[in-house]
Design a protein around this motif. Structure first.
Motif, PDB file in Angstrom:
ATOM      1  N   GLU A  86     -47.485 -52.087  -3.717  1.00 33.19           N
ATOM      2  CA  GLU A  86     -48.618 -51.182  -3.820  1.00 33.19           C
ATOM      3  C   GLU A  86     -49.506 -51.675  -4.959  1.00 33.19           C
ATOM      4  OE1 GLU A  86     -47.495 -47.251  -5.711  1.00 33.19           O
ATOM      5  OE2 GLU A  86     -45.513 -47.983  -5.141  1.00 33.19           O
ATOM      6  N   PRO A  87     -50.747 -51.181  -5.029  1.00 29.39           N
ATOM      7  CA  PRO A  87     -51.622 -51.624  -6.120  1.00 29.39           C
ATOM      8  C   PRO A  87     -50.960 -51.411  -7.474  1.00 29.39           C
ATOM      9  CG  PRO A  87     -52.884 -50.428  -4.494  1.00 29.39           C
ATOM     10  CD  PRO A  87     -51.435 -50.268  -4.116  1.00 29.39           C
ATOM     11  N   LEU A 105     -51.588 -57.283  -7.478  1.00 33.12           N
ATOM     12  CA  LEU A 105     -52.304 -56.586  -6.420  1.00 33.12           C
ATOM     13  C   LEU A 105     -53.078 -55.479  -7.105  1.00 33.12           C
ATOM     14  CD1 LEU A 105     -52.724 -56.519  -3.351  1.00 33.12           C
ATOM     15  CD2 LEU A 105     -50.960 -54.747  -3.255  1.00 33.12           C
ATOM     16  N   THR A 107     -57.416 -54.629  -8.830  1.00 30.11           N
ATOM     17  CA  THR A 107     -58.851 -54.872  -8.852  1.00 30.11           C
ATOM     18  C   THR A 107     -59.173 -55.882  -9.925  1.00 30.11           C
ATOM     19  OG1 THR A 107     -59.244 -52.633  -8.118  1.00 30.11           O
ATOM     20  CG2 THR A 107     -61.093 -53.766  -9.116  1.00 30.11           C
ATOM     21  N   SER A 120     -57.132 -58.176  -4.137  1.00 30.78           N
ATOM     22  CA  SER A 120     -57.475 -56.803  -3.824  1.00 30.78           C
ATOM     23  C   SER A 120     -56.562 -56.274  -2.717  1.00 30.78           C
ATOM     24  CB  SER A 120     -58.933 -56.748  -3.345  1.00 30.78           C
ATOM     25  OG  SER A 120     -59.195 -55.507  -2.732  1.00 30.78           O
ATOM     26  N   PRO A 121     -56.235 -54.994  -2.762  1.00 33.05           N
ATOM     27  CA  PRO A 121     -55.469 -54.404  -1.667  1.00 33.05           C
ATOM     28  C   PRO A 121     -56.253 -54.424  -0.344  1.00 33.05           C
ATOM     29  CG  PRO A 121     -55.431 -52.972  -3.587  1.00 33.05           C
ATOM     30  CD  PRO A 121     -56.415 -54.066  -3.866  1.00 33.05           C
ATOM     31  N   GLU A 122     -57.563 -54.635  -0.416  1.00 30.71           N
ATOM     32  CA  GLU A 122     -58.383 -54.702   0.786  1.00 30.71           C
ATOM     33  C   GLU A 122     -58.503 -56.119   1.341  1.00 30.71           C
ATOM     34  OE1 GLU A 122     -59.702 -52.954  -2.048  1.00 30.71           O
ATOM     35  OE2 GLU A 122     -58.730 -51.195  -1.184  1.00 30.71           O
ATOM     36  N   GLY A 126     -53.590 -58.999   0.655  1.00 30.82           N
ATOM     37  CA  GLY A 126     -53.213 -57.762  -0.035  1.00 30.82           C
ATOM     38  C   GLY A 126     -52.941 -56.622   0.926  1.00 30.82           C
ATOM     39  N   HIS A 127     -53.815 -56.449   1.899  1.00 31.58           N
ATOM     40  CA  HIS A 127     -53.654 -55.361   2.868  1.00 31.58           C
ATOM     41  C   HIS A 127     -52.378 -55.532   3.689  1.00 31.58           C
ATOM     42  CE1 HIS A 127     -54.964 -52.020   5.299  1.00 31.58           C
ATOM     43  NE2 HIS A 127     -54.683 -52.724   6.384  1.00 31.58           N
ATOM     44  N   LEU A 130     -49.163 -54.307   1.742  1.00 36.07           N
ATOM     45  CA  LEU A 130     -48.975 -52.916   1.342  1.00 36.07           C
ATOM     46  C   LEU A 130     -47.756 -52.315   2.044  1.00 36.07           C
ATOM     47  CD1 LEU A 130     -52.652 -51.633   1.281  1.00 36.07           C
ATOM     48  CD2 LEU A 130     -51.176 -52.094  -0.685  1.00 36.07           C
TER      49      LEU A 130
END
Length: 160
Positions: A86-87, A105, A107, A120-122, A126-127, A130
């Protein structure tokens, strides 16, 4: 309307971004005065100094908008402790070719994490990670088409 996106930041990164925003806001009147001074120098079409100050103003205003967006909904120094990605986690992955990479992970905040790579989680990688646990294999899309598989090797909280 969309909910503001949560941005995970360390306390140091948050403080640095707040300082930068405060400095840029304080610099606005200085730039405005300089623009007025340059405007008095004559024909604006041939006034390079005027154009340079206006470009600096546009650049600083863009950065102010970016900083305000980052600071709108921060999650500060809350270190995740779960066993999944997770972030705010340091993640080590192994690529198909055997190479390993460790990254945060979260910003990216201009230099706030030193030499540590930040995803980035995006982002596609990264996505895809998750919720993954150590040993999980995940696949993500590559920019030129195709996919890449990675195996989660290690997950730990980031304590920058």
């Amino acid at each position: 309307m969309d909910e503001p996106q949560v941005v995970w930041l360390t306390q140091d990164a948050y403080d640095a971004l707040r300082r930068e925003l405060t400095e840029l806001l304080a610099h606005r009147p200085v730039l405005a005065d300089e623009i007025n001074e340059r405007r008095q120098e004559g024909d604006l079409r041939e006034n390079d100094a005027y154009r340079a100050v206006r470009e600096q103003q546009a650049s600083e205003e863009a950065r102010i908008r970016q900083l305000r967006q980052l600071l709108q909904n921060p999650k500060i120094d809350e270190h995740p402790s779960g066993g999944s990605v997770e972030p705010g986690m340091l993640v080590t992955v192994a690529y198909e070719d055997g190479d390993e990479e460790t990254f945060l992970l979260g910003t990216r905040a201009a230099g706030a994490h030193g030499d540590l790579e930040v995803y980035s989680p995006e982002s596609p990688l990264g996505h895809s990670l998750l919720g993954a646990r150590e040993g999980d294999v995940r696949e993500y899309a590559l920019p030129g088409g195709g996919t890449m598989r990675v195996t989660v090797v290690n997950i730990e909280s980031y304590h920058g």
